[in-house]
Design an enzyme around this catalytic site. Structure first.
Site, PDB file in Angstrom:
ATOM      1  N   ASP A   1       0.835  -1.201   0.000  1.00 37.69           N
ATOM      2  CA  ASP A   1       0.000   0.000   0.000  1.00 37.69           C
ATOM      3  C   ASP A   1       0.871   1.254   0.000  1.00 37.69           C
ATOM      4  O   ASP A   1       1.643   1.478   0.926  1.00 37.69           O
ATOM      5  CB  ASP A   1      -0.892  -0.020   1.250  1.00 37.69           C
ATOM      6  CG  ASP A   1      -1.839   1.158   1.312  1.00 37.69           C
ATOM      7  OD1 ASP A   1      -3.011   0.986   0.928  1.00 37.69           O
ATOM      8  OD2 ASP A   1      -1.411   2.247   1.732  1.00 37.69           O
TER       9      ASP A   1
ATOM     10  N   TYR B   1       3.005   9.898  -0.344  1.00 33.11           N
ATOM     11  CA  TYR B   1       4.103   9.300   0.434  1.00 33.11           C
ATOM     12  C   TYR B   1       5.457   9.588  -0.246  1.00 33.11           C
ATOM     13  O   TYR B   1       6.510   9.357   0.355  1.00 33.11           O
ATOM     14  CB  TYR B   1       3.934   7.770   0.578  1.00 33.11           C
ATOM     15  CG  TYR B   1       2.683   7.300   1.286  1.00 33.11           C
ATOM     16  CD1 TYR B   1       1.835   8.180   1.949  1.00 33.11           C
ATOM     17  CD2 TYR B   1       2.347   5.942   1.288  1.00 33.11           C
ATOM     18  CE1 TYR B   1       0.687   7.723   2.578  1.00 33.11           C
ATOM     19  CE2 TYR B   1       1.197   5.473   1.926  1.00 33.11           C
ATOM     20  CZ  TYR B   1       0.372   6.378   2.564  1.00 33.11           C
ATOM     21  OH  TYR B   1      -0.762   5.911   3.179  1.00 33.11           O
TER      22      TYR B   1
ATOM     23  N   LYS C   1      -2.882   6.014  -4.088  1.00 30.08           N
ATOM     24  CA  LYS C   1      -3.973   6.944  -3.735  1.00 30.08           C
ATOM     25  C   LYS C   1      -3.773   8.301  -4.390  1.00 30.08           C
ATOM     26  O   LYS C   1      -2.636   8.758  -4.538  1.00 30.08           O
ATOM     27  CB  LYS C   1      -4.035   7.119  -2.206  1.00 30.08           C
ATOM     28  CG  LYS C   1      -3.969   5.817  -1.441  1.00 30.08           C
ATOM     29  CD  LYS C   1      -4.128   5.986   0.055  1.00 30.08           C
ATOM     30  CE  LYS C   1      -3.762   4.685   0.769  1.00 30.08           C
ATOM     31  NZ  LYS C   1      -2.326   4.560   1.073  1.00 30.08           N
TER      32      LYS C   1
ATOM     33  N   HIS D   1      -7.673   9.760  -1.496  1.00 30.51           N
ATOM     34  CA  HIS D   1      -6.959   9.659  -0.216  1.00 30.51           C
ATOM     35  C   HIS D   1      -7.713  10.295   0.956  1.00 30.51           C
ATOM     36  O   HIS D   1      -7.771   9.731   2.042  1.00 30.51           O
ATOM     37  CB  HIS D   1      -5.573  10.297  -0.361  1.00 30.51           C
ATOM     38  CG  HIS D   1      -4.558   9.783   0.588  1.00 30.51           C
ATOM     39  ND1 HIS D   1      -3.230   9.706   0.302  1.00 30.51           N
ATOM     40  CD2 HIS D   1      -4.688   9.306   1.855  1.00 30.51           C
ATOM     41  CE1 HIS D   1      -2.575   9.204   1.343  1.00 30.51           C
ATOM     42  NE2 HIS D   1      -3.444   8.954   2.292  1.00 30.51           N
TER      43      HIS D   1
ATOM     44  N   SER E   1      -2.724   2.538  10.387  1.00 30.06           N
ATOM     45  CA  SER E   1      -2.228   2.624  11.772  1.00 30.06           C
ATOM     46  C   SER E   1      -2.912   1.602  12.688  1.00 30.06           C
ATOM     47  O   SER E   1      -3.464   1.962  13.732  1.00 30.06           O
ATOM     48  CB  SER E   1      -2.362   4.040  12.340  1.00 30.06           C
ATOM     49  OG  SER E   1      -1.313   4.839  11.860  1.00 30.06           O
TER      50      SER E   1
ATOM     51  N   GLY F   1      -2.086   1.842  16.204  1.00 28.81           N
ATOM     52  CA  GLY F   1      -2.235   3.182  16.795  1.00 28.81           C
ATOM     53  C   GLY F   1      -0.927   3.956  16.678  1.00 28.81           C
ATOM     54  O   GLY F   1      -0.535   4.647  17.616  1.00 28.81           O
TER      55      GLY F   1
HETATM   56  P1  A2P Z   1       9.447   0.580  12.713  1.00 30.37           P
HETATM   57  O1  A2P Z   1       9.016   1.030  11.340  1.00 30.37           O
HETATM   58  O2  A2P Z   1      10.630   1.367  13.225  1.00 30.37           O
HETATM   59  O3  A2P Z   1       9.657  -0.898  12.790  1.00 30.37           O
HETATM   60  P2  A2P Z   1       1.141   1.841  12.695  1.00 30.37           P
HETATM   61  O4  A2P Z   1       1.182   0.826  11.598  1.00 30.37           O
HETATM   62  O5  A2P Z   1       0.036   1.677  13.667  1.00 30.37           O
HETATM   63  O6  A2P Z   1       1.126   3.263  12.152  1.00 30.37           O
HETATM   64  O7  A2P Z   1       2.494   1.710  13.545  1.00 30.37           O
HETATM   65  C1  A2P Z   1       3.745   1.878  12.931  1.00 30.37           C
HETATM   66  C2  A2P Z   1       4.830   2.024  13.983  1.00 30.37           C
HETATM   67  O8  A2P Z   1       4.873   0.833  14.763  1.00 30.37           O
HETATM   68  C3  A2P Z   1       6.200   2.203  13.391  1.00 30.37           C
HETATM   69  O9  A2P Z   1       6.852   3.150  14.218  1.00 30.37           O
HETATM   70  C4  A2P Z   1       6.868   0.846  13.494  1.00 30.37           C
HETATM   71  O10 A2P Z   1       8.263   0.981  13.751  1.00 30.37           O
HETATM   72  C5  A2P Z   1       6.179   0.250  14.688  1.00 30.37           C
HETATM   73  N1  A2P Z   1       5.982  -1.209  14.558  1.00 30.37           N
HETATM   74  C6  A2P Z   1       5.505  -1.873  13.483  1.00 30.37           C
HETATM   75  N2  A2P Z   1       5.414  -3.184  13.722  1.00 30.37           N
HETATM   76  C7  A2P Z   1       5.852  -3.382  14.981  1.00 30.37           C
HETATM   77  C8  A2P Z   1       6.022  -4.524  15.807  1.00 30.37           C
HETATM   78  N3  A2P Z   1       5.712  -5.734  15.369  1.00 30.37           N
HETATM   79  N4  A2P Z   1       6.512  -4.345  17.052  1.00 30.37           N
HETATM   80  C9  A2P Z   1       6.847  -3.104  17.508  1.00 30.37           C
HETATM   81  N5  A2P Z   1       6.705  -2.000  16.778  1.00 30.37           N
HETATM   82  C10 A2P Z   1       6.222  -2.119  15.530  1.00 30.37           C
END
Ligand code: A2P
Length: 285
Positions: A50, A55, A80, A113, A199, A202
């Protein structure tokens, strides 16, 4: 859940199959970072990527797709339309520019978007209708396999549906424990529109939630996996994003455990943490 299984798909209302977990690329810098992350994701088993014009990483995402060596038709790619573009001709041009940056000859899914951009705040209903006609044209001509919207609340959707020939197949919204947008989800369900969750962690905030951590321990999973599996079991498609190879892998390992109905209900009732992104009706862009 009989409709959730490894490398499984949800079916959109036009019968197109969409892989149940997508790899989100928001905030992923273009070039090597995006290309490597996408390649790792595809190597880890993701078949759904995606991105979005805004972006500014479509070139890197396209490069990652090619670096993976996986044939194009095995992948599902979404982009998007950004907020500075509306109207029939302009939309077709923007779509073409996205395809060129990705170096692809079709998209699987194309989304509007945001519903009510600052540039079109007072005329959003009319301009979205014209824009949607271009989306319908792209669908009819086979440049895209499915069309949808993102961040649309029922009020925006109702305006669009007044003249739409094709009901959107997807609404991609912010959705995670503590932010479940029940009115929008109910609207989508009623119209057979698949909810995609951006997200789903979150923006990482939920990873410290004590209850979700406790469930992680109970099921022998990470807190992130609990959030993502919960989303799937709600019937929505999570779009986790990470640039960390081990997390990229972990976020797809969701198909060999199941959260009990009782625990699902507990997560449903977690305290409202609010949105981490913008209010679709009043976004400042
Ligand atoms: P990173 O990219 O440094 O691995 P969301 O998808 O809700 O927006 O959250 C994205 C954030 O969560 C990013 O900062 C990512 O960090 C982090 N993240 C993604 N997957 C995991 C995971 N399995 N455990 C901990 N943090 C995660």
């Amino acid at each position: 859940m009989e409709n959730i299984h490894e490398n499984g798909t949800f079916q959109l209302h036009n019968k197109v199959e969409i892989p149940q977990v997508g790899f989100g690329t928001w905030q992923m810098p273009d070039g090597e970072t995006a290309a490597d992350a996408v390649m790792h994701a595809i190597e880890a088993g993701y078949t759904h990527i995606d991105t979005a014009a805004v972006y500014h990483n479509e070139i890197g995402v396209g490069a990652g797709i090619r670096m993976s060596g996986v044939p194009r038709e095995k992948l599902f790619v979404t982009s998007k339309l950004w907020n500075d573009v509306r109207g029939y001709e302009e939309t077709l041009k923007a779509f073409d520019a996205s395809l060129k940056r990705l170096a692809l000859d079709y998209l699987d899914l194309y989304l509007i978007h945001w519903p009510r951009p600052l540039a079109f705040r007072d005329t959003y209903q009319e301009v979205n209708r014209e824009t949607w006609k271009a989306f319908e044209y792209l669908l009819e001509k086979g440049y895209v396999r499915a069309i949808g919207v993102s961040n649309f609340l029922p009020v925006h959707m109702e305006a669009l549906l007044k003249t739409a020939q094709v009901i959107p197949m997807v609404d991609q919204i912010e959705f995670h424990p503590g932010w479940m947008q029940p009115e929008t989800v109910a609207f989508c369900k009623e119209h057979d529109i698949l909810v995609e969750a951006w997200s789903p962690l979150g923006s990482g905030k939920l990873l410290e939630d004590p209850k979700l951590k406790e469930f992680g321990q109970k099921y022998g999973r990470s807190t992130a996996q609990i959030c993502l599996r919960w989303c799937l079991q709600k019937g929505h498609l999570p779009l986790p994003k990470s640039v960390t190879p081990v997390r990229i892998k972990e976020n797809l390992q969701l198909f060999d455990f199941q959260i009990s109905q009782e625990d699902m209900a507990v997560i449903d009732k977690l305290e409202c943490v609010g949105r981490t992104g913008s209010d679709p009706d009043n976004a400042k862009f």
